[in-house]
Design a protein around this motif. Structure first.
Motif, short mmCIF file in Angstrom:
data_model
loop_
_atom_site.label_atom_id
_atom_site.label_comp_id
_atom_site.label_asym_id
_atom_site.label_seq_id
_atom_site.Cartn_x
_atom_site.Cartn_y
_atom_site.Cartn_z
N TYR A 62 0.82 -1.21 0.00
CA TYR A 62 0.00 0.00 0.00
C TYR A 62 0.86 1.27 0.00
O TYR A 62 0.57 2.21 -0.73
N ASN A 63 1.94 1.31 0.78
CA ASN A 63 2.79 2.51 0.78
C ASN A 63 3.64 2.59 -0.49
O ASN A 63 3.87 3.68 -1.00
N LYS A 65 2.71 1.57 -3.44
CA LYS A 65 1.79 2.06 -4.47
C LYS A 65 1.51 3.55 -4.29
O LYS A 65 1.42 4.29 -5.27
N ARG A 66 1.40 3.99 -3.06
CA ARG A 66 1.17 5.41 -2.79
C ARG A 66 2.34 6.24 -3.30
O ARG A 66 2.15 7.26 -3.96
N VAL A 70 2.61 9.08 -6.27
CA VAL A 70 3.13 10.42 -6.00
C VAL A 70 4.25 10.78 -6.98
O VAL A 70 4.26 11.87 -7.56
N THR A 87 -2.88 12.82 -3.15
CA THR A 87 -2.67 11.73 -4.10
C THR A 87 -2.35 10.44 -3.35
O THR A 87 -2.81 9.36 -3.73
N ALA A 88 -1.57 10.56 -2.27
CA ALA A 88 -1.19 9.40 -1.47
C ALA A 88 -2.26 9.00 -0.46
O ALA A 88 -2.11 7.99 0.22
N CYS A 89 -3.33 9.80 -0.38
CA CYS A 89 -4.40 9.56 0.61
C CYS A 89 -3.84 9.55 2.03
O CYS A 89 -4.16 8.67 2.84
N LEU A 90 -2.99 10.53 2.31
CA LEU A 90 -2.36 10.64 3.62
C LEU A 90 -2.47 12.07 4.11
O LEU A 90 -2.57 13.00 3.32
N PHE A 95 2.33 11.93 5.16
CA PHE A 95 2.93 11.93 3.83
C PHE A 95 4.41 12.25 3.90
O PHE A 95 5.23 11.55 3.31
#
Length: 175
Positions: A62-63, A65-66, A70, A87-90, A95
């Protein structure tokens, strides 16, 4: 990419000259000793490749892919850190922490590097481009900020740099 081989945040290695012994990894120490005994560069490269392939570990998908999303956004021209965090949903704070852990630099410093690479690439394509146009194309606030950053990274103003050597960046050349 080093994050896949070392189980530590990459920002801990930033601007460091670290001996293999300091990483407290007996496998790395053994590799170093074996490399010292080999005098054939191709054999050394093969040994390092085998070591890296054997020691790659899976990152939390998940990280990874984030951060991939980015970096893709940055390469498409997004330089706003709040937008990149979205974009990272953080959250902004999460982030910055995860970005530094995976990339090895904080987002602001990484964006400075990318803007400089973009400027080199643009000058490579159009060496006679005006500094105002270059600043605009590379997302600098203005021409003076472009010159300041160029000097910080290269030691020269853009004009001085071009007079010394042809600008080159392979970062944007593959896109």
């Amino acid at each position: 990419g080093a994050k896949a081989f070392f189980k530590m945040p990459m920002n801990e290695l930033k601007e460091q000259h670290i001996s293999i012994y300091d990483l407290s990894n007996p496998q790395l120490t053994e590799l170093q000793q074996r490399l010292m005994e080999i005098h054939d560069n191709l054999a050394c490269v093969k040994m390092i490749e085998q070591f890296l392939l054997k020691n790659i570990h899976n990152l939390p998908n998940y990280n990874f892919k984030r951060m991939t999303a980015v970096i893709n956004s940055i390469n498409l021209g997004e330089y706003n850190i709040d937008a990149l965090a979205q974009t990272a949903c953080l959250s902004y704070k999460q982030f910055k922490r995860i970005f530094a852990e995976y990339i090895g630099a904080n987002p602001k410093d990484y964006l400075r590097i990318i803007r400089f690479q973009k400027a080199l690439h643009e000058l490579q394509l159009k060496p006679k481009m005006s500094l105002t146009e270059l600043a605009y194309k590379c997302n600098f606030y203005d021409q003076s900020h472009l010159i300041k950053e160029f000097k910080a990274f290269s030691g020269y103003t853009p004009s001085e740099y071009i007079s010394i050597c042809p600008p080159y960046s392979d970062y944007f050349s593959h896109q």
